[in-house]
Design an enzyme around this catalytic site. Structure first.
Site, PDB file in Angstrom:
ATOM      1  N   SER A  26       0.802  -1.225   0.000  1.00 15.11           N
ATOM      2  CA  SER A  26       0.000   0.000   0.000  1.00 15.11           C
ATOM      3  C   SER A  26       0.838   1.279   0.000  1.00 15.11           C
ATOM      4  O   SER A  26       0.476   2.241  -0.690  1.00 15.11           O
ATOM      5  CB  SER A  26      -0.966  -0.006   1.188  1.00 15.11           C
ATOM      6  OG  SER A  26      -1.869  -1.077   1.039  1.00 15.11           O
ATOM      7  N   THR A  71      -4.420  -3.912   8.508  1.00 15.18           N
ATOM      8  CA  THR A  71      -4.207  -5.218   7.889  1.00 15.18           C
ATOM      9  C   THR A  71      -3.951  -6.274   8.967  1.00 15.18           C
ATOM     10  O   THR A  71      -4.054  -5.995  10.161  1.00 15.18           O
ATOM     11  CB  THR A  71      -3.104  -5.127   6.806  1.00 15.18           C
ATOM     12  OG1 THR A  71      -3.036  -6.371   6.112  1.00 15.18           O
ATOM     13  CG2 THR A  71      -1.728  -4.790   7.384  1.00 15.18           C
ATOM     14  N   LYS A  75      -7.563  -6.644  11.743  1.00 19.01           N
ATOM     15  CA  LYS A  75      -8.810  -6.256  11.069  1.00 19.01           C
ATOM     16  C   LYS A  75     -10.057  -6.410  11.950  1.00 19.01           C
ATOM     17  O   LYS A  75     -11.044  -5.730  11.757  1.00 19.01           O
ATOM     18  CB  LYS A  75      -8.983  -7.075   9.784  1.00 19.01           C
ATOM     19  CG  LYS A  75      -8.046  -6.652   8.674  1.00 19.01           C
ATOM     20  CD  LYS A  75      -8.329  -7.424   7.408  1.00 19.01           C
ATOM     21  CE  LYS A  75      -7.614  -6.807   6.231  1.00 19.01           C
ATOM     22  NZ  LYS A  75      -8.105  -7.308   4.955  1.00 19.01           N
ATOM     23  N   ASP A 111     -12.827  -3.662   0.856  1.00 19.86           N
ATOM     24  CA  ASP A 111     -12.566  -4.865   0.049  1.00 19.86           C
ATOM     25  C   ASP A 111     -13.741  -5.213  -0.872  1.00 19.86           C
ATOM     26  O   ASP A 111     -13.541  -5.563  -2.036  1.00 19.86           O
ATOM     27  CB  ASP A 111     -12.269  -6.071   0.959  1.00 19.86           C
ATOM     28  CG  ASP A 111     -10.837  -6.052   1.473  1.00 19.86           C
ATOM     29  OD1 ASP A 111      -9.981  -5.405   0.847  1.00 19.86           O
ATOM     30  OD2 ASP A 111     -10.588  -6.677   2.517  1.00 19.86           O
ATOM     31  N   GLY A 134     -13.903 -21.274  -1.185  1.00 26.16           N
ATOM     32  CA  GLY A 134     -13.294 -20.811   0.062  1.00 26.16           C
ATOM     33  C   GLY A 134     -14.352 -20.118   0.900  1.00 26.16           C
ATOM     34  O   GLY A 134     -15.397 -19.697   0.381  1.00 26.16           O
ATOM     35  N   ALA A 135     -14.094 -20.000   2.204  1.00 27.60           N
ATOM     36  CA  ALA A 135     -15.078 -19.368   3.094  1.00 27.60           C
ATOM     37  C   ALA A 135     -14.396 -18.582   4.213  1.00 27.60           C
ATOM     38  O   ALA A 135     -14.928 -18.447   5.299  1.00 27.60           O
ATOM     39  CB  ALA A 135     -16.008 -20.434   3.679  1.00 27.60           C
TER      40      ALA A 135
HETATM   41  P1  NAP Z   1      -8.467 -17.078   5.154  1.00 27.54           P
HETATM   42  O1  NAP Z   1      -9.403 -16.182   5.861  1.00 27.54           O
HETATM   43  O2  NAP Z   1      -7.368 -17.732   5.909  1.00 27.54           O
HETATM   44  O3  NAP Z   1      -9.341 -18.243   4.421  1.00 27.54           O
HETATM   45  C1  NAP Z   1      -8.705 -19.222   3.663  1.00 27.54           C
HETATM   46  C2  NAP Z   1      -9.738 -20.129   2.992  1.00 27.54           C
HETATM   47  O4  NAP Z   1      -9.016 -21.008   2.130  1.00 27.54           O
HETATM   48  C3  NAP Z   1     -10.530 -20.986   3.948  1.00 27.54           C
HETATM   49  O5  NAP Z   1     -11.828 -21.143   3.431  1.00 27.54           O
HETATM   50  C4  NAP Z   1      -9.771 -22.307   3.918  1.00 27.54           C
HETATM   51  O6  NAP Z   1     -10.588 -23.446   4.145  1.00 27.54           O
HETATM   52  C5  NAP Z   1      -9.330 -22.362   2.489  1.00 27.54           C
HETATM   53  N1  NAP Z   1      -8.124 -23.160   2.296  1.00 27.54           N
HETATM   54  C6  NAP Z   1      -6.881 -22.890   2.746  1.00 27.54           C
HETATM   55  N2  NAP Z   1      -6.028 -23.843   2.357  1.00 27.54           N
HETATM   56  C7  NAP Z   1      -6.745 -24.751   1.665  1.00 27.54           C
HETATM   57  C8  NAP Z   1      -6.435 -25.969   1.000  1.00 27.54           C
HETATM   58  N3  NAP Z   1      -5.188 -26.439   0.981  1.00 27.54           N
HETATM   59  N4  NAP Z   1      -7.428 -26.644   0.384  1.00 27.54           N
HETATM   60  C9  NAP Z   1      -8.691 -26.168   0.391  1.00 27.54           C
HETATM   61  N5  NAP Z   1      -9.062 -25.033   1.006  1.00 27.54           N
HETATM   62  C10 NAP Z   1      -8.092 -24.324   1.623  1.00 27.54           C
HETATM   63  O7  NAP Z   1      -7.747 -16.318   3.944  1.00 27.54           O
HETATM   64  P2  NAP Z   1      -8.279 -15.042   3.125  1.00 27.54           P
HETATM   65  O8  NAP Z   1      -7.914 -13.805   3.860  1.00 27.54           O
HETATM   66  O9  NAP Z   1      -9.677 -15.263   2.718  1.00 27.54           O
HETATM   67  O10 NAP Z   1      -7.312 -15.063   1.843  1.00 27.54           O
HETATM   68  C11 NAP Z   1      -7.430 -16.057   0.836  1.00 27.54           C
HETATM   69  C12 NAP Z   1      -6.591 -15.668  -0.387  1.00 27.54           C
HETATM   70  O11 NAP Z   1      -7.081 -14.444  -0.928  1.00 27.54           O
HETATM   71  C13 NAP Z   1      -5.109 -15.404  -0.068  1.00 27.54           C
HETATM   72  O12 NAP Z   1      -4.345 -15.931  -1.118  1.00 27.54           O
HETATM   73  C14 NAP Z   1      -4.996 -13.901  -0.056  1.00 27.54           C
HETATM   74  O13 NAP Z   1      -3.711 -13.450  -0.454  1.00 27.54           O
HETATM   75  C15 NAP Z   1      -6.027 -13.512  -1.100  1.00 27.54           C
HETATM   76  N6  NAP Z   1      -6.567 -12.178  -0.890  1.00 27.54           N
HETATM   77  C16 NAP Z   1      -6.450 -11.259  -1.902  1.00 27.54           C
HETATM   78  C17 NAP Z   1      -6.969 -10.006  -1.752  1.00 27.54           C
HETATM   79  C18 NAP Z   1      -6.830  -9.000  -2.869  1.00 27.54           C
HETATM   80  O14 NAP Z   1      -7.035  -7.798  -2.651  1.00 27.54           O
HETATM   81  N7  NAP Z   1      -6.526  -9.437  -4.063  1.00 27.54           N
HETATM   82  C19 NAP Z   1      -7.641  -9.638  -0.567  1.00 27.54           C
HETATM   83  C20 NAP Z   1      -7.749 -10.598   0.448  1.00 27.54           C
HETATM   84  C21 NAP Z   1      -7.208 -11.864   0.272  1.00 27.54           C
HETATM   85  P3  NAP Z   1     -10.980 -23.961   5.639  1.00 27.54           P
HETATM   86  O15 NAP Z   1     -12.130 -23.098   6.070  1.00 27.54           O
HETATM   87  O16 NAP Z   1     -11.331 -25.372   5.419  1.00 27.54           O
HETATM   88  O17 NAP Z   1      -9.748 -23.757   6.483  1.00 27.54           O
END
Ligand code: NAP
Length: 289
Positions: A26, A71, A75, A111, A134-135
């Site tokens: 950022s 961040t 959050k 977001d 994902g959730a």
């Molecule tokens: P999070 O809150 O930790 O959630 C991760 C999700 O992925 C959960 O649903 C988890 O499932 C699932 N998961 C993790 N490893 C897995 C695997 N090996 N197989 C199947 N499911 C799996 O993470 P988040 O903050 O949502 O971020 C997720 C991704 O989005 C990251 O790569 C992050 O960098 C990206 N992101 C990008 C932006 C952007 O602005 N572009 C913003 C936010 C996030 P369970 O519930 O079963 O654990």
């Protein structure tokens, strides 16, 4: 300090609070924007440990900081110290932007808006199906946004109970919108949902640096050819999922544009000026490539 510019008594300060924070992209985006618009503003990374959050937020007020991004891991834990939180924060359960409104701290989340802005003319759902893989935190912001843009949203997650909790809480606060559905774990149900999917969004870290050779366990080829495959990951910019999708002829999007647009939204909230999105995108991409 921004290269080539000086801070002085008039300089307005914004920043980001995280722990750690040194990898945040950022500062590069926002400082490039201030420089391009010749604004007397600066964006500073603040490394704040979780136990120091209350004092740091008092500092935002007493130092006259205009606002901060928030961040990982803050959050959620900033919320008790804010005067007010937006409807998006209620729905998403996380703050990523704070505005210091003459001593009152208002918590917002850019977001969802950033995700919608990144979709451009494709944002309006008109009842089309979006498949969210994902959730976690990002799935929540994306599902909330798409539900309000009148998509039919279906969620599939490794831990089904977590998808059910997410759907339940967004449906409770989303009266009047399509109810979010959870896709069960069996392959037939997943493929049935994929066959009517117009937008697939990977909201998991599967394929993210350093384990870049992984892909979500779904048959994307079952989607109609006009579908968009969106991966929220921005490191790398082209994941294995996006490579495979491109080879199959699908339109693809990576996570960089959401990152740019959520930043642009925060910029506009703080400065009340239109963000120079091209400048911010260029600054971000120069850090990622
Ligand atoms: P999070 O809150 O930790 O959630 C991760 C999700 O992925 C959960 O649903 C988890 O499932 C699932 N998961 C993790 N490893 C897995 C695997 N090996 N197989 C199947 N499911 C799996 O993470 P988040 O903050 O949502 O971020 C997720 C991704 O989005 C990251 O790569 C992050 O960098 C990206 N992101 C990008 C932006 C952007 O602005 N572009 C913003 C936010 C996030 P369970 O519930 O079963 O654990």
């Amino acid at each position: 300090m921004v290269k080539g510019r000086l801070t002085r008594g008039t300089t307005k300060v914004v920043g980001v609070m995280g722990f750690p924070v040194k990898h945040s992209l950022s500062p590069a985006m926002h400082n490039a924007a201030f420089e391009a618009l010749e604004m007397d503003w600066v964006y500073v990374p603040f490394e704040v440990s979780p136990e120091d959050i209350p004092e740091a937020l008092k500092g935002v007020k007493s130092l006259g900081i205009i606002g901060v991004n928030v961040t990982v891991p803050h959050k959620e834990n900033v919320m008790p110290y804010l005067s007010e939180i937006s409807e998006d924060v209620h729905r998403i359960g996380a703050v990523n932007t704070i505005i210091n409104d003459r001593g009152k701290l208002r918590g917002l989340n850019t977001d969802s808006v950033g995700f919608v802005r990144s979709l451009g003319k494709e944002a309006e759902g008109n009842g089309r199906t979006a498949f969210i893989y994902g959730a976690g935190g990002s799935a929540r912001a994306v599902a909330s946004a798409l539900q309000r843009q009148k998509w039919r949203v279906v969620i599939h997650n490794r831990t089904r109970e977590r998808a059910e909790m997410l759907a339940r809480s967004l449906n409770e606060s989303g009266a009047g919108y399509n109810q979010i559905e959870v896709v069960s774990d069996n392959a037939t149900a997943v493929n049935d949902a994929l066959q009517v999917t117009s937008l697939f969004v990977n909201c998991t870290p599967i394929g993210m640096h350093p384990i870049v050779d992984q892909v979500p366990a779904v048959e994307i080829r079952n989607m109609p050819y006009s579908s968009i495959i969106y991966d929220l990951i921005y490191h790398p910019l082209e994941t294995q999922l996006l490579k495979a999708a491109k080879q199959l002829g699908y339109r693809t999007m990576n996570g960089a544009e959401m990152l740019v647009q959520q930043g642009a939204e925060a910029f506009e909230l703080w400065t009340e000026q239109k963000a120079p999105v091209d400048v911010m995108r260029k600054a971000l991409l120069s850090c990622l490539t």
